[in-house]
Design an enzyme around this catalytic site. Structure first.
Site, PDB file in Angstrom:
ATOM      1  N   GLY A  92       1.112  -1.448   0.047  1.00 12.80           N
ATOM      2  CA  GLY A  92      -0.439   0.204   0.126  1.00 12.80           C
ATOM      3  C   GLY A  92       0.620   0.855  -0.039  1.00 12.80           C
TER       4      GLY A  92
ATOM      5  N   LYS B 285       9.200 -13.708  17.077  1.00  7.87           N
ATOM      6  CA  LYS B 285       9.403 -15.161  17.755  1.00  7.87           C
ATOM      7  C   LYS B 285      10.352 -15.908  16.112  1.00  7.87           C
ATOM      8  CE  LYS B 285       6.913 -19.869  18.033  1.00  7.87           C
ATOM      9  NZ  LYS B 285       6.058 -20.946  18.056  1.00  7.87           N
TER      10      LYS B 285
ATOM     11  N   TYR C  35      19.031   7.536  40.457  1.00  2.00           N
ATOM     12  CA  TYR C  35      18.431   6.111  41.538  1.00  2.00           C
ATOM     13  C   TYR C  35      17.497   5.907  41.352  1.00  2.00           C
ATOM     14  CZ  TYR C  35      20.381   9.927  44.282  1.00  2.00           C
ATOM     15  OH  TYR C  35      19.725  10.953  44.587  1.00  2.00           O
TER      16      TYR C  35
ATOM     17  N   HIS D 175       8.612  17.605  49.550  1.00  2.66           N
ATOM     18  CA  HIS D 175       8.441  15.968  49.678  1.00  2.66           C
ATOM     19  C   HIS D 175       6.950  15.612  49.502  1.00  2.66           C
ATOM     20  CE1 HIS D 175      12.061  14.832  51.045  1.00  2.66           C
ATOM     21  NE2 HIS D 175      12.364  16.127  52.545  1.00  2.66           N
TER      22      HIS D 175
END
Length: 524
Positions: free
Chosen positions: A38, A140, A218, A276
């Protein structure tokens, strides 16, 4: 099995045509036969790249408006046949099936079609069938086939071909894993859309997907690993462009999200300062610079190293004041050039521009992980207006008190429970939260207000003449009595305690106005 596998034949059928022509041209220059369908085939032909239509390769035409074009043995046999199994190779020869060594497919834009509010039938037509089948087949058989699902992967494959004449098993395995993750996310989006069409908030199987935006240095603590994933759909940290500053950390992102969601509650120019994940100062004013002054006055200690969120285009006057103290992150829908110039002097200051504000009343789900599972709930989109409250005391609040009460209750929604928020003249003057009992939250908020008044050289604590909001009902009168001692004149709370009468009586005895909302805003 050889680790390096050459590419002699490639199937390319992509919805996103970014990088398509240069990628295919480079393959063709290496003698790779290119099969396509296409729009992809047309784009390649128009660019002068040799291409063979899949229908010419298979001898079977595209049918059913293109719904069936690659779902044929000549294609899937060429992808799935194992080159190290003689029986497979013999069957391919018997049936005239040529091996396909590379599959480059990206899927119909289902997610984008849904996002733009397309009609049901349009969304269904943008559910790709052949594409996922090709991707899964190639993934696969990754021992022999290279699968590409994103234009960002093209250059890496071309580099591998230039370096060794083929792709390595390590590369093919990585691309295969990415391919399955992509089809899983695609199916998750489709499943979520169908659930939405049925009005099913919590389907039997809920699949979450996100795209990696950033691998973080971290997590919440240095010994924890972390990453940031985006899933779109809401203005905020995931849509933001970082225009300056150091790399964002896990805590930066978490706190910045909390700040932006809080400031989005307000229509007037507003600034929220977060530390915080808790608001330590929120204020509205005609000018952002004045909102900053009022928000900062609430707690002049906590904002250092905090997050600042703005619900308007940031201007230079406000930027000057914010930049005067150490701030980790500023997030806003936009900033004018003068503000950017001011903030540019603080090279480490992280500045995020989101392009818009989130709708605080919009739906969606929020999540929290548990051992062996996770909790899901609808977003706390509850909003209380002047017509939603019920006056329960002899005295009704004044118009000014009611405006502050509604402001306080909106802030309260973003403070960790148990939450107590004092407000005066459209600005927080005391915030207490995260305590195991409501009395301590009320006392902490009042104490912080007293300390803030001392820092400002004021003769009385900031809470004198303020209003107070509680995120949940007062189980006893002692929490209210702490607010009365702090100088509050009006109270907003959900109500619903078995001791409501006792609490109302204490308010009446002190001459306070109290309104019930019937809505709780716990935030754990």
């Amino acid at each position: 099995m050889t680790d390096i596998v050459p590419i002699r034949r490639a199937l390319i059928s992509v919805s996103d045509k970014a990088g398509l022509v240069p990628f295919a041209r480079a393959l063709a220059a290496r003698g790779v036969e290119i099969l396509s369908t296409g729009g992809s085939a047309k784009a390649l032909r128009d660019a002068g790249v040799p291409v063979k239509e899949v229908s010419d390769h298979t001898g079977f035409p595209e049918i059913m408006d293109g719904r069936v074009k690659t779902l044929v043995p000549q294609i899937h046999g060429g992808i799935l046949g194992r080159r190290d199994v003689p029986e497979h190779m013999e069957q391919m020869r018997t049936h005239g099936i040529a091996p396909i060594d590379l599959v480059a497919v990206n899927l119909y834009p289902f997610e984008a079609t849904v996002a733009k509010g397309a009609a049901y039938d349009d969304c269904v037509e943008n559910i790709d069938i052949g594409g996922p089948a090709l991707i899964r087949a190639a993934a696969k058989n990754h021992d022999f086939v290279t699968v590409l699902t994103d234009p960002d992967q093209y250059d890496e494959v071309l580099e591998a071909l230039a370096a060794s004449g083929g792709t390595s098993l390590l590369l093919r395995r990585r691309l295969a894993g990415q391919a399955y993750a992509r089809t899983a996310a695609y199916d998750a989006a489709i499943g979520a859309w169908f659930a939405q069409q049925r009005g099913e908030v919590f389907p039997k199987r809920l699949t979450l997907s996100g795209e990696l935006r950033q691998t973080l240095r971290y997590g919440e603590n240095p010994h924890q690993a972390a990453a940031f994933y985006g899933c779109g759909g809401r203005f905020g940290v995931a849509t933001a462009v970082q225009v300056q500053g150091k790399e964002l950390s896990y805590n930066n992102l978490n706190d910045t999200d909390a700040a932006f969601e809080c400031v989005a509650e307000f229509d007037a120019p507003t600034i929220a300062i977060i530390k915080h994940a808790n608001p330590c100062g929120v204020a509205s004013a005609v000018r952002l610079a004045d909102a900053w002054d009022a928000a900062f006055r609430c707690d002049p200690v906590s904002p250092y190293g905090g997050i600042v969120a703005v619900n308007r285009t940031l201007d230079a006057a406000a930027a000057e004041k914010i930049a005067a103290i150490f701030t980790e992150v500023i997030i806003a829908p936009d900033a004018d050039d003068a503000a950017k110039a001011v903030l540019g002097r603080k090279k480490n200051l992280r500045v995020l521009l989101t392009g818009g504000m989130p709708d605080p009343a919009s739906g969606g789900l929020t999540f929290r992980s548990l051992a062996g599972g996770f909790l899901a709930q609808t977003r706390d989109a509850g909003r209380i207006g002047a017509g939603d409250v019920r006056v329960v005391t002899r005295r009704a609040p004044t118009d000014a008190e009611l405006a502050d009460l509604l402001f306080a209750f909106r802030v309260c929604k973003h403070v960790k429970s148990n939450a107590i928020v004092y407000v005066k003249d459209g600005a927080t003057v005391g915030v207490g939260g995260g305590q195991p009992n409501r009395v301590d939250s009320a006392r902490i908020a009042a104490w912080k207000a007293e300390e803030a008044a001392k820092a400002a050289g004021l003769p009385e604590r900031l809470t004198q003449g303020s209003v107070v909001a509680s995120d949940a009902f007062f189980p006893f009168a002692d929490g209210l009595e702490a607010a009365i001692a702090a100088g509050a004149t009006a109270v907003i709370q959900p109500g619903g305690s078995i001791r409501d009468a006792e609490v109302i009586a204490a308010a009446d005895a002190a001459g306070l106005a109290m309104v019930f909302t019937g809505m709780r805003h716990f935030r754990h």
